[in-house]
Design an enzyme around this catalytic site. Structure first.
Site, PDB file in Angstrom:
ATOM      1  CG  HIS A   1      -4.054  -1.684  -1.668  1.00  0.00           C
ATOM      2  ND1 HIS A   1      -5.152  -2.396  -2.113  1.00  0.00           N
ATOM      3  CD2 HIS A   1      -4.498  -0.901  -0.651  1.00  0.00           C
ATOM      4  CE1 HIS A   1      -6.204  -2.077  -1.382  1.00  0.00           C
ATOM      5  NE2 HIS A   1      -5.847  -1.154  -0.501  1.00  0.00           N
TER       6      HIS A   1
ATOM      7  CG  MET B   1     -11.645  -2.493   5.155  1.00  0.00           C
ATOM      8  SD  MET B   1     -10.021  -2.065   4.447  1.00  0.00           S
ATOM      9  CE  MET B   1      -9.240  -1.196   5.820  1.00  0.00           C
TER      10      MET B   1
ATOM     11  CB  SER C   1      -0.899   0.014   1.234  1.00  0.00           C
ATOM     12  OG  SER C   1      -1.528   1.277   1.371  1.00  0.00           O
TER      13      SER C   1
ATOM     14  CG  ASP D   1      -5.988  -2.606   3.578  1.00  0.00           C
ATOM     15  OD1 ASP D   1      -5.018  -2.436   4.343  1.00  0.00           O
ATOM     16  OD2 ASP D   1      -6.398  -1.728   2.787  1.00  0.00           O
TER      17      ASP D   1
ATOM     18  CG  HIS E   1      -9.489   0.270  -0.678  1.00  0.00           C
ATOM     19  ND1 HIS E   1      -8.922   0.058   0.572  1.00  0.00           N
ATOM     20  CD2 HIS E   1     -10.837   0.236  -0.492  1.00  0.00           C
ATOM     21  CE1 HIS E   1      -9.897  -0.080   1.467  1.00  0.00           C
ATOM     22  NE2 HIS E   1     -11.054   0.028   0.842  1.00  0.00           N
TER      23      HIS E   1
ATOM     24  CG  MET F   1      -8.319   6.908   2.511  1.00  0.00           C
ATOM     25  SD  MET F   1      -7.570   6.556   4.116  1.00  0.00           S
ATOM     26  CE  MET F   1      -6.053   7.500   4.003  1.00  0.00           C
TER      27      MET F   1
ATOM     28  CG  ASP G   1      -5.447   2.247   0.884  1.00  0.00           C
ATOM     29  OD1 ASP G   1      -6.428   1.517   0.656  1.00  0.00           O
ATOM     30  OD2 ASP G   1      -4.412   1.837   1.446  1.00  0.00           O
TER      31      ASP G   1
ATOM     32  CG  MET H   1     -11.155   3.240   2.065  1.00  0.00           C
ATOM     33  SD  MET H   1      -9.995   3.091   3.443  1.00  0.00           S
ATOM     34  CE  MET H   1      -8.451   3.297   2.552  1.00  0.00           C
TER      35      MET H   1
END
Length: 223
Positions: free
Chosen positions: A32, A136, A7, A174, A65, A36, A34, A67
């Site tokens: 990966h 998660m 990540s 994760d 991913h 957010m 993320d 979020m």
């Protein structure tokens, strides 16, 4: 297929391009990413410009991913800037089935994620429509948290559902992945392993090679 998915949330952003090259050189296939928004989760990370920028320099599989609240708004944009897979949270979508359809229409792999408090049963009816489920194993939004032990049973439950329905669905985990929890999640049925500080803290290339050897050893025993 077992993959370590580093990540970049834990990367040194002053050296991001260099570290991505190191990961690729060390044999990493999945990256990966993320995203957010400060709404669905408290933190804010990065978005499309960063992904578009690093896409030019890497052939790795970009595992994005989201979020974010109402991720349907951004699916096409993330696909166009270089995502190979887009994962949305079941809890963040007003119409999860529609979000899955939009990801599929964008021509990328479909992932659905659930937070620690969300039961597997909430998404079990959609397993035939996705390529991956991300469980998660910490509260989303912050790195460096400890693995939530109750996650192990969720992974086992999901793996059993996938086997029972004879589906080809990956299980990604994760949060809190380290030397102690790596074997736990693989034995439970996970095959895509997201890790942040476990990979980036210390010498990056050495860590990657050591963790990948360990994954290969554990997964060989698990099969």
């Amino acid at each position: 297929m077992y993959q370590l998915c580093p990540s970049i949330l834990s990367a040194d952003f002053n050296r991001l391009g260099e570290q991505i090259q190191t990961l690729e050189r060390a044999g990493i296939k999945w990256l990966h990413i993320d995203v957010m928004d400060g709404d669905f989760v408290p933190s804010i990370s990065f978005g499309m410009p960063v992904i578009k920028s690093i896409r030019k320099e890497s052939k790795m599989f970009f595992d994005v991913h989201l979020m974010v609240t109402a991720p349907e708004r951004y699916i096409q944009d993330f696909a166009e800037c270089g995502a190979d897979s887009i994962t949305v949270h079941a809890e963040a979508c007003e119409d999860l089935e529609r979000a899955i359809e939009l990801i599929r229409d964008a021509g990328v792999r479909v992932g659905v994620s659930i937070k620690p408090a969300t039961p597997v049963n909430d998404i079990s009816h959609l397993l035939k429509d996705v390529d991956m489920v991300l469980i998660m194993t910490v509260q989303p939004g912050f790195g460096g948290q400890k693995y939530i032990p109750e996650s192990t049973e969720k992974i086992k439950e999901l793996r059993e559902l996938i086997r029972r329905e004879e589906l080809d669905v990956d299980i990604q985990v994760d949060g809190g992945i380290n030397d102690e929890t790596l074997e736990t999640v693989i034995d439970a049925g996970a095959n895509l392993l997201v890790a942040g500080s476990y990979v980036f803290k210390g010498d990056l290339e050495t860590n990657v090679k050591r963790i990948c050897r360990r994954i290969e050893k554990i997964s060989g025993q698990a099969e």
